[in-house]
Design a protein around this motif. Structure first.
Motif, PDB file in Angstrom:
ATOM      1  N   ARG A 278      17.986 -26.080 -26.552  1.00 25.06           N
ATOM      2  CA  ARG A 278      18.153 -27.515 -26.702  1.00 25.06           C
ATOM      3  C   ARG A 278      19.616 -27.879 -26.963  1.00 25.06           C
ATOM      4  O   ARG A 278      20.207 -27.440 -27.946  1.00 25.06           O
ATOM      5  CB  ARG A 278      17.265 -28.035 -27.836  1.00 25.06           C
TER       6      ARG A 278
ATOM      7  N   ASN B 244       8.805 -31.371 -31.398  1.00 25.68           N
ATOM      8  CA  ASN B 244       8.549 -30.720 -30.119  1.00 25.68           C
ATOM      9  C   ASN B 244       8.611 -31.766 -29.010  1.00 25.68           C
ATOM     10  O   ASN B 244       7.912 -32.778 -29.062  1.00 25.68           O
ATOM     11  CB  ASN B 244       7.181 -30.034 -30.118  1.00 25.68           C
ATOM     12  N   ASN B 245       9.473 -31.507 -28.024  1.00 25.65           N
ATOM     13  CA  ASN B 245       9.709 -32.439 -26.920  1.00 25.65           C
ATOM     14  C   ASN B 245      10.149 -33.821 -27.403  1.00 25.65           C
ATOM     15  O   ASN B 245       9.915 -34.827 -26.740  1.00 25.65           O
ATOM     16  CB  ASN B 245       8.461 -32.557 -26.025  1.00 25.65           C
TER      17      ASN B 245
ATOM     18  N   TYR C 292      15.215 -23.314 -29.222  1.00 24.06           N
ATOM     19  CA  TYR C 292      14.795 -22.963 -27.855  1.00 24.06           C
ATOM     20  C   TYR C 292      13.534 -23.727 -27.494  1.00 24.06           C
ATOM     21  O   TYR C 292      12.514 -23.627 -28.179  1.00 24.06           O
ATOM     22  CB  TYR C 292      14.544 -21.457 -27.794  1.00 24.06           C
ATOM     23  N   GLU C 293      13.598 -24.521 -26.444  1.00 26.17           N
ATOM     24  CA  GLU C 293      12.434 -25.278 -25.967  1.00 26.17           C
ATOM     25  C   GLU C 293      12.673 -25.639 -24.500  1.00 26.17           C
ATOM     26  O   GLU C 293      13.184 -26.715 -24.181  1.00 26.17           O
ATOM     27  CB  GLU C 293      12.217 -26.532 -26.820  1.00 26.17           C
TER      28      GLU C 293
ATOM     29  N   SER D  48      17.297 -29.514 -22.678  1.00 25.62           N
ATOM     30  CA  SER D  48      17.533 -28.071 -22.663  1.00 25.62           C
ATOM     31  C   SER D  48      18.449 -27.634 -21.527  1.00 25.62           C
ATOM     32  O   SER D  48      18.432 -28.198 -20.426  1.00 25.62           O
ATOM     33  CB  SER D  48      16.207 -27.322 -22.577  1.00 25.62           C
TER      34      SER D  48
ATOM     35  N   TYR E 294      11.388 -20.983 -31.436  1.00 25.71           N
ATOM     36  CA  TYR E 294      10.560 -21.655 -30.422  1.00 25.71           C
ATOM     37  C   TYR E 294      10.179 -23.053 -30.915  1.00 25.71           C
ATOM     38  O   TYR E 294       9.439 -23.209 -31.885  1.00 25.71           O
ATOM     39  CB  TYR E 294       9.312 -20.814 -30.137  1.00 25.71           C
ATOM     40  N   GLY E 295      10.723 -24.061 -30.232  1.00 25.57           N
ATOM     41  CA  GLY E 295      10.555 -25.442 -30.678  1.00 25.57           C
ATOM     42  C   GLY E 295      11.708 -25.919 -31.531  1.00 25.57           C
ATOM     43  O   GLY E 295      11.808 -27.102 -31.840  1.00 25.57           O
TER      44      GLY E 295
ATOM     45  N   SER F  11      10.985 -26.781 -22.152  1.00 27.83           N
ATOM     46  CA  SER F  11      10.398 -28.013 -21.616  1.00 27.83           C
ATOM     47  C   SER F  11      11.096 -29.271 -22.105  1.00 27.83           C
ATOM     48  O   SER F  11      10.799 -30.377 -21.633  1.00 27.83           O
ATOM     49  CB  SER F  11       8.912 -28.082 -22.004  1.00 27.83           C
ATOM     50  N   HIS F  12      12.029 -29.142 -23.037  1.00 24.25           N
ATOM     51  CA  HIS F  12      12.687 -30.321 -23.602  1.00 24.25           C
ATOM     52  C   HIS F  12      13.683 -30.904 -22.602  1.00 24.25           C
ATOM     53  O   HIS F  12      14.358 -30.174 -21.869  1.00 24.25           O
ATOM     54  CB  HIS F  12      13.395 -29.969 -24.904  1.00 24.25           C
TER      55      HIS F  12
ATOM     56  N   ARG G 271       8.980 -22.658 -36.393  1.00 25.97           N
ATOM     57  CA  ARG G 271       9.616 -23.293 -35.234  1.00 25.97           C
ATOM     58  C   ARG G 271      11.143 -23.170 -35.279  1.00 25.97           C
ATOM     59  O   ARG G 271      11.839 -23.991 -34.703  1.00 25.97           O
ATOM     60  CB  ARG G 271       9.212 -24.764 -35.166  1.00 25.97           C
TER      61      ARG G 271
END
Length: 504
Positions: free
Chosen positions: A54, A364-365, A41-42, A48, A37-38, A44-45, A34
């Motif tokens: 992020r 994550n999120n 870079y995310e 972001s 990704y996570g 959906s966060h 992660r």
């Protein structure tokens, strides 16, 4: 109660090792677990930016003031086709990533990462694939990144919306090519020939780039240091640096021995320097090879957990070590070791930056948070810029399973000539006693104590988490300056930063 152990130092502004290259405070982001990704870079966060990166992570990276970041690997780069990570994201291929047996979606590639690095104030140390690829792919990537325009690859970059060249200065000639685990593993002769020919082609495209020749994956490799001697026989005149990689762990829970591991790192550096200088003499060269310690850290907590991960998933949690307090002490000593070798170690990359054996962790999120090792890295990066001085040290010592004559005091000193500031970095390795420290700084007339920052905890195994920081620094250290002598009691098992500045 037993008397405190004692140590004395003399610090003089004339005892200079070298100017500290700020790039020793670099880091590393690989397409692994992660980290990307996570991690950085995310999309959906909630924090972001418009590119999917992020902002909470960016803010923590900016706090560390990371001057250079190695990318995109690591083992990953030895099977990576860089062309898969440029152009419209929707048309990029999903690939089986063989180094870590995951799926690489290629949503983040060269241009996205370069923009992110620029946003956090970092340069990029770009690694090329000398595992499955070679001269052609390497020269094309340099052309894509650094040539202004009017050629196929530079115009392709411009068609991707990047009008101005990235002008990436520092390039790694492959990764850990001595390791049998590496995709496209090579003998020293095979690597040396490929590396020198790739380097020549790359420098024909851009003569101003600097190159890092691939050294041993660790000092425990059976081919070390013969690998360095053989490969440098080929690359000495085209490369500017040779890489070193080293990780440590406390597998047997022997903390006194563990905290002495930086002595092994010191020996590793000395051996590589000796090998470089042998090749210099052999070639009658006027060039002095510098060192890039572009992978280093503590790494052992997550080894068993990674075996349970199903293959061919996107960004599974891998190598997510949760660091404890004693890990932070060793990281501090490793940074001290770099400073004491500032004349030859010009770059270093804490591996890695986010989630994967990292000082910064994310959910994550969810939240981003600081591991215990964040703090010595932060302090060194913030205050360890200037001239590295050679302190004369007299410290009580101890022996451990693997080491003898280990000083309880591990220390480095940096003099900021422009800012009229002096910083003493010090680790007390004693687990049960404070260390009575006196430092003669009489050559720094008119200076005063600014602050004495301490990282300490009664539980060597204490960790941080998203819920809170059990291990965090405070400014309650007891250093005092009287008649040119700094006097302090360094708490048992502690990381200390004593800052002085000239009174105006």
């Amino acid at each position: 109660m037993a008397a405190a152990v004692k140590a004395k130092m003399i610090v003089d502004k004339s005892f200079r090792i070298a100017e500290v290259d700020k790039r020793i405070y670099g880091s590393f982001v690989e397409h692994l677990g992660r980290a990307v990704y996570g991690g950085i870079y995310e999309p959906s966060h909630s924090s972001s930016d418009e590119g999917g990166f992020r902002n909470d992570v960016k803010e923590l990276v900016r706090q560390l003031d990371v001057p250079i970041i190695r990318y995109p690997g690591g083992n990953f780069v030895s099977g990576y086709n860089w062309e898969d990570g440029v152009g419209p994201v929707a048309s990029r291929p999903r690939q089986l990533e063989l180094a870590w047996r995951t799926v690489e979606p290629n949503e983040v590639g060269t241009n996205e990462f370069f923009k992110w690095a620029k946003d956090v104030g970092s340069e990029v140390m770009m690694a090329i694939n000398l595992g499955t690829r070679g001269i052609d792919a390497a020269r094309n990537l340099v052309e894509y990144c650094n040539h202004p325009g009017g050629s196929y690859w530079s115009d392709l970059r411009r068609s991707h919306g990047i009008e101005q060249p990235h002008k990436i200065k520092t390039w790694c000639l492959g990764n850990e090519m001595d390791g049998p685990w590496q995709i496209g593993h090579k003998t020293a002769e095979e690597y040396g020939r490929l590396a020198v020919e790739s380097a020549k082609a790359m420098k024909l495209i851009d003569p101003d780039i600097e190159l890092v020749s691939c050294g041993s994956s660790s000092s425990t490799m059976p081919t070390f240091p013969e690998w360095e001697a053989t490969t440098l026989d080929h690359t000495y005149e085209v490369a500017d640096y040779i890489s070193l990689h080293q990780y440590y762990g406390n597998h047997d829970n022997d903390t006194p021995n563990y905290l002495a591991r930086s002595m092994d790192m010191d020996h590793f550096i000395q051996t590589v320097i000796s090998t470089c200088d042998y090749i210099k003499a052999k070639k009658r060269s006027k060039k002095k090879m510098m060192l890039s310690f572009d992978e280093w850290n503590v790494w052992y907590h997550s080894n068993d957990a990674d075996k349970k991960i199903d293959p061919w998933s996107v960004a599974p949690p891998q190598l997510e070590d949760i660091y404890n307090f004693e890990d932070a002490l060793l990281v501090g000593s490793m940074l001290i070791t770099f400073l004491r070798h500032a004349d030859r170690v010009k770059m270093a990359c804490l591996a890695q930056l986010v989630n994967v054996i990292a000082p910064i962790m994310t959910e994550n999120n969810g939240r981003a948070w600081k591991q215990t090792i964040f703090y010595p890295y932060l302090h060194a990066s913030r205050y360890g810029r200037g001239i590295s001085l050679m302190p004369v040290v007299d410290s009580e010592k101890y022996d451990s399973k693997d080491f003898t004559d280990i000083p309880y005091l591990d220390s480095a000193v940096v003099y900021d000539e422009e800012g009229d500031a002096l910083t003493i970095f010090a680790v007390n390795r004693h687990l049960s006693e404070s260390l009575e420290l006196t430092v003669d700084v009489r050559s720094f007339e008119g200076y005063r104590i600014v602050e004495h920052t301490v990282l300490e905890h009664d539980d060597l195994k204490a960790t941080n988490s998203p819920a809170g920081e059990k291990v965090a620094p405070h400014n309650g250290g007891n250093a005092k300056l009287e008649d040119g002598i700094v006097k302090s009691h360094l708490g048992k098992a502690s990381w200390n930063v004593i800052r002085l500045a000239k009174s105006h």
